[in-house]
Design a protein around this motif. Structure first.
Motif, mmCIF file in Angstrom:
data_model
loop_
_atom_site.group_PDB
_atom_site.id
_atom_site.type_symbol
_atom_site.label_atom_id
_atom_site.label_comp_id
_atom_site.label_asym_id
_atom_site.label_seq_id
_atom_site.Cartn_x
_atom_site.Cartn_y
_atom_site.Cartn_z
ATOM 1 N N GLY A 241 1.482 8.588 -7.350
ATOM 2 C CA GLY A 241 0.371 8.617 -6.415
ATOM 3 C C GLY A 241 -0.343 7.286 -6.246
ATOM 4 O O GLY A 241 -1.164 7.125 -5.343
ATOM 5 N N LEU A 242 -0.031 6.326 -7.101
ATOM 6 C CA LEU A 242 -0.632 5.005 -6.973
ATOM 7 C C LEU A 242 0.070 4.228 -5.865
ATOM 8 O O LEU A 242 1.197 4.541 -5.496
ATOM 9 N N GLU B 66 -0.579 -1.172 -7.184
ATOM 10 C CA GLU B 66 -1.329 -0.731 -8.371
ATOM 11 C C GLU B 66 -0.416 -0.482 -9.561
ATOM 12 O O GLU B 66 -0.824 -0.678 -10.710
ATOM 13 N N VAL B 67 0.807 -0.038 -9.311
ATOM 14 C CA VAL B 67 1.754 0.246 -10.400
ATOM 15 C C VAL B 67 1.892 -0.970 -11.301
ATOM 16 O O VAL B 67 1.884 -0.853 -12.525
ATOM 17 N N GLY B 68 1.989 -2.154 -10.710
ATOM 18 C CA GLY B 68 2.149 -3.380 -11.491
ATOM 19 C C GLY B 68 0.933 -3.752 -12.317
ATOM 20 O O GLY B 68 1.036 -4.548 -13.246
ATOM 21 N N ARG B 69 -0.206 -3.178 -11.997
ATOM 22 C CA ARG B 69 -1.439 -3.509 -12.735
ATOM 23 C C ARG B 69 -1.758 -2.522 -13.857
ATOM 24 O O ARG B 69 -2.725 -2.733 -14.599
ATOM 25 N N ILE B 70 -0.978 -1.488 -13.983
ATOM 26 C CA ILE B 70 -1.207 -0.504 -15.051
ATOM 27 C C ILE B 70 -0.774 -1.095 -16.388
ATOM 28 O O ILE B 70 0.329 -1.626 -16.514
ATOM 29 N N ASP B 71 -1.638 -0.982 -17.376
ATOM 30 C CA ASP B 71 -1.296 -1.404 -18.737
ATOM 31 C C ASP B 71 -0.734 -0.179 -19.460
ATOM 32 O O ASP B 71 -1.465 0.564 -20.131
ATOM 33 N N GLN C 254 0.803 -1.222 0.000
ATOM 34 C CA GLN C 254 0.000 0.000 0.000
ATOM 35 C C GLN C 254 0.841 1.281 0.000
ATOM 36 O O GLN C 254 0.284 2.382 -0.009
ATOM 37 N N ALA C 255 2.159 1.146 0.014
ATOM 38 C CA ALA C 255 3.039 2.315 -0.043
ATOM 39 C C ALA C 255 2.723 3.118 -1.300
ATOM 40 O O ALA C 255 2.361 2.553 -2.341
#
Length: 143
Positions: free
Chosen positions: A93-94, A98-103, A66-67
């Motif tokens: 800001g993610l 979440e960074v790993g889930r961005i396409d 969650q960092a």
């Protein structure tokens, strides 16, 4: 999934009709970015695989998945500075999870970047994305 900052860039790109205007806008985004202090332009922060020199300095707030992820970037090429600004808008800001889930590929296609960048620039963007994802994954693994 994209950030509001990235959506704003995409809306501006939709408004700009020709690629030359979009190209100028990318350069303007890079000019608006704060410069990375010379002290951080070191080999350990340099992104390999880019034709231009690129440095990415991660700024992680918190610990674990969650960092919050953020980074500063710099390049010796104005268009690449603009591409860094676009990636910053996409990821900053993610949570690191979440960074790993961005396409990122789909997001950049939304801007029409993939069809207008040279093969060398495209490889450099891929290298920056891989570095961002690796930094986020490393931060997510720390408890």
């Amino acid at each position: 999934m994209t950030t509001d900052a990235f959506d704003e860039i995409a809306e501006t790109f939709d408004f700009l009709d020709d690629w030359e205007d979009r190209y100028r806008h990318v350069i303007e985004l890079g000019k608006a970015m704060p410069p990375l202090d010379e002290a951080f332009r070191v080999p350990g922060l340099k992104v390999e695989g880019c034709a231009s020199q690129v440095w990415l300095l991660p700024r992680i707030e918190g610990r674990g998945p969650q960092a919050r992820f953020d980074f500063q970037g710099e390049s010796d090429a104005m268009i690449v500075r603009g591409l860094i600004a676009i990636l910053h808008a996409l990821y900053a800001g993610l949570s690191v999870a979440e960074v790993g889930r961005i396409d990122a590929r789909a997001a950049l296609e939304r801007l029409g970047l993939t069809e207008h960048l040279s093969a060398q620039r495209s490889n450099g963007v891929r290298a920056m994305i891989e570095r961002i994802r690796a930094l986020a994954a490393e931060a997510a693994a720390t408890a």
